[in-house]
Design an enzyme around this catalytic site. Structure first.
Site, PDB file in Angstrom:
ATOM      1  N   LYS A 186       0.817  -1.204   0.000  1.00 43.80           N
ATOM      2  CA  LYS A 186       0.000   0.000   0.000  1.00 43.80           C
ATOM      3  C   LYS A 186       0.861   1.269   0.000  1.00 43.80           C
ATOM      4  O   LYS A 186       2.079   1.202   0.076  1.00 43.80           O
ATOM      5  CB  LYS A 186      -0.949  -0.037   1.206  1.00 43.80           C
ATOM      6  CG  LYS A 186      -1.945  -1.215   1.147  1.00 43.80           C
ATOM      7  CD  LYS A 186      -2.726  -1.215  -0.129  1.00 43.80           C
ATOM      8  CE  LYS A 186      -3.827  -2.248  -0.291  1.00 43.80           C
ATOM      9  NZ  LYS A 186      -3.904  -3.462   0.435  1.00 43.80           N
TER      10      LYS A 186
HETATM   11  C1  PLP Z   1      -5.146  -4.400   0.779  1.00 44.84           C
HETATM   12  C2  PLP Z   1      -6.604  -4.214   0.831  1.00 44.84           C
HETATM   13  C3  PLP Z   1      -7.360  -4.632   1.929  1.00 44.84           C
HETATM   14  C4  PLP Z   1      -6.783  -5.442   3.042  1.00 44.84           C
HETATM   15  O1  PLP Z   1      -5.707  -4.852   3.691  1.00 44.84           O
HETATM   16  P1  PLP Z   1      -4.695  -5.776   4.545  1.00 44.84           P
HETATM   17  O2  PLP Z   1      -3.959  -4.769   5.361  1.00 44.84           O
HETATM   18  O3  PLP Z   1      -3.824  -6.484   3.574  1.00 44.84           O
HETATM   19  O4  PLP Z   1      -5.504  -6.683   5.366  1.00 44.84           O
HETATM   20  C5  PLP Z   1      -8.709  -4.364   1.949  1.00 44.84           C
HETATM   21  N1  PLP Z   1      -9.303  -3.727   0.938  1.00 44.84           N
HETATM   22  C6  PLP Z   1      -8.618  -3.317  -0.153  1.00 44.84           C
HETATM   23  C7  PLP Z   1      -9.328  -2.586  -1.234  1.00 44.84           C
HETATM   24  C8  PLP Z   1      -7.250  -3.549  -0.251  1.00 44.84           C
HETATM   25  O5  PLP Z   1      -6.585  -3.175  -1.326  1.00 44.84           O
END
Ligand code: PLP
Length: 400
Positions: A186
């Site tokens: 992210k």
């Molecule tokens: C990455 C992501 C998640 C989950 O996040 P994690 O920290 O990996 O659990 C949820 N929703 C979206 C749209 C994502 O891209």
């Protein structure tokens, strides 16, 4: 796109402060922690950046969505409208609070829109979980109005959209709750971590309690507080919060670099009349982590994506990958689980016959190029040349 390009002295300093106290737990231990409260500091930074009244950081973006849903009162048997194009966690979170995901069409914004949501509403609909995909945004003003009209909770999964705004307002603040992820892919990356933001004090308090066994966090005598509700352990550690804190202070720099780098590639790609682009409701608010473009047909997109990848250009063809589009979610479509999900008791037949022709037609033609923060002008030029080779060749063959 991601913060992992930029780890450095800032993150190390934050981590060292925690290591020196030895207090990795985000609550209590007031004396030995010597004023080091990384989770709290990160929450304050999130409020500052997003304009939300409250932020609660926790273990992941997935637990953030589940927590936000629960804190908004969504539970057993409630229907939650979700997009078929997201990271699968959004859908899992709905199932994990005992609710029923109902898929609605996405449009050229690559997100849910009013038309699709309206068609998916039933008497059991209680919430809409919009996902601001790939660093850009849904037409969130219209969606917020629709949710108000129908008395639906609006949760904005903004895991991929820290820094994204719509008309100057940060995504995640248009509805009842917004969520973020700090996983390794992210915009800011702490290894793991996530957050819930909200302007509603009750949603904030329920989120903080739900993600820590229902502890009310009043007073500093851990274990002797009240448990107003049942919760679970979705806590973040101080070490992860520390890394995220080092990262969040770099977001403005990331946004600036990503936007410039994306613009350079966009200027190049728009020369091809065969290529069209994702609709972005507010260009100025785009975090620019991806450049999303559409080819004339699914066959074109699959072939071009393969050739770009072979040429060393980092693209995603989501239609064939396993985690971002419903087409390949066999486990979700068949509701496979080691235990019995609540959804089985509602007579729900699964999603084998999902019918989302508009979404199929869009995502099948979509290619996303991940934008890097650290690209140099030379690297961008080399990238353009690689893309030019692939595209010139493909279109010359495909359209003689
Ligand atoms: C990455 C992501 C998640 C989950 O996040 P994690 O920290 O990996 O659990 C949820 N929703 C979206 C749209 C994502 O891209």
């Amino acid at each position: 796109m991601p913060g992992f390009e930029l780890y450095g002295a800032e993150e190390r300093k934050e981590i060292m402060e925690v290591l020196e106290t030895g207090i990795f737990f985000r609550y209590n231990h007031d004396e030995p922690r010597k004023g080091i409260w990384k989770s709290r500091e990160l929450e304050a930074e999130l409020c500052k950046r997003t304009g939300a009244a409250h932020a609660h950081v926790l273990s992941s973006g997935s637990t953030a969505v589940a927590t936000a849903l629960a804190a908004c009162g969504i539970g057993a048997g409630d229907e939650v409208i979700v997009p078929p194009f997201t990271y699968v966690a959004t859908v899992e979170a709905v199932l994990f609070v005992g609710a029923i995901p109902v898929f609605a069409e996405v449009d050229e914004t690559l997100c849910l829109n009013v038309e699709g949501i309206r068609k998916a509403i039933t008497p059991r609909t209680r919430a809409v979980a919009v996902v601001h995909m790939c660093g850009s945004m849904a037409q969130i003003d219209q969606i917020a109005t629709l949710c108000k009209e129908h008395d639906l909770k609006l949760i904005e999964d903004s895991a991929q959209a820290l820094g994204t705004t719509f008309r100057g307002q940060h995504v995640g603040t248009f509805g009842h709750a917004g969520t973020f992820s700090f996983d390794f892919f992210k915009i800011i990356t702490a290894g793991e971590g996530g957050a819930v933001i909200t302007n509603d004090k009750a949603v904030y308090e329920a989120s903080a309690q739900y993600s820590d066994h229902g502890h009310d966090h009043i007073g500093n005598n851990r274990g002797m507080e009240q448990h107003p509700i049942i919760g679970f352990n979705y806590r973040i550690s101080e070490l992860h919060a520390a890394i995220a804190l080092g990262q969040i202070r770099k977001v403005d720099h990331m946004l600036e670099r990503q936007r410039a780098n994306k613009a350079a590639i966009y200027e190049f790609l728009r020369q091809y009349r065969q290529i069209t682009f994702r609709r972005i409701p507010d260009m100025e608010g785009d975090a620019a982590t991806f450049l999303d473009f559409l080819l004339p047909t699914e066959e074109d997109a699959r072939a071009v994506a393969r050739q770009l990848a072979e040429a060393g250009v980092g693209v995603n063809y989501w239609y064939d990958n396993m985690y971002h589009y419903i087409r390949n979610w066999d486990h979700i479509r068949q509701l496979r689980s080691p235990n019995r999900l609540h959804i089985h008791t509602t007579g729900h037949q699964g999603y084998e016959n999902y019918n989302l022709p508009k979404s199929d037609h869009l995502i099948g033609r979509l290619i996303s190029l991940g934008i890097r923060v650290t690209w140099t002008p030379e690297q961008i030029q080399a990238l353009q040349e690689k893309m030019k080779n692939v595209l010139d060749k493909h279109f010359a063959i495909a359209h003689v």
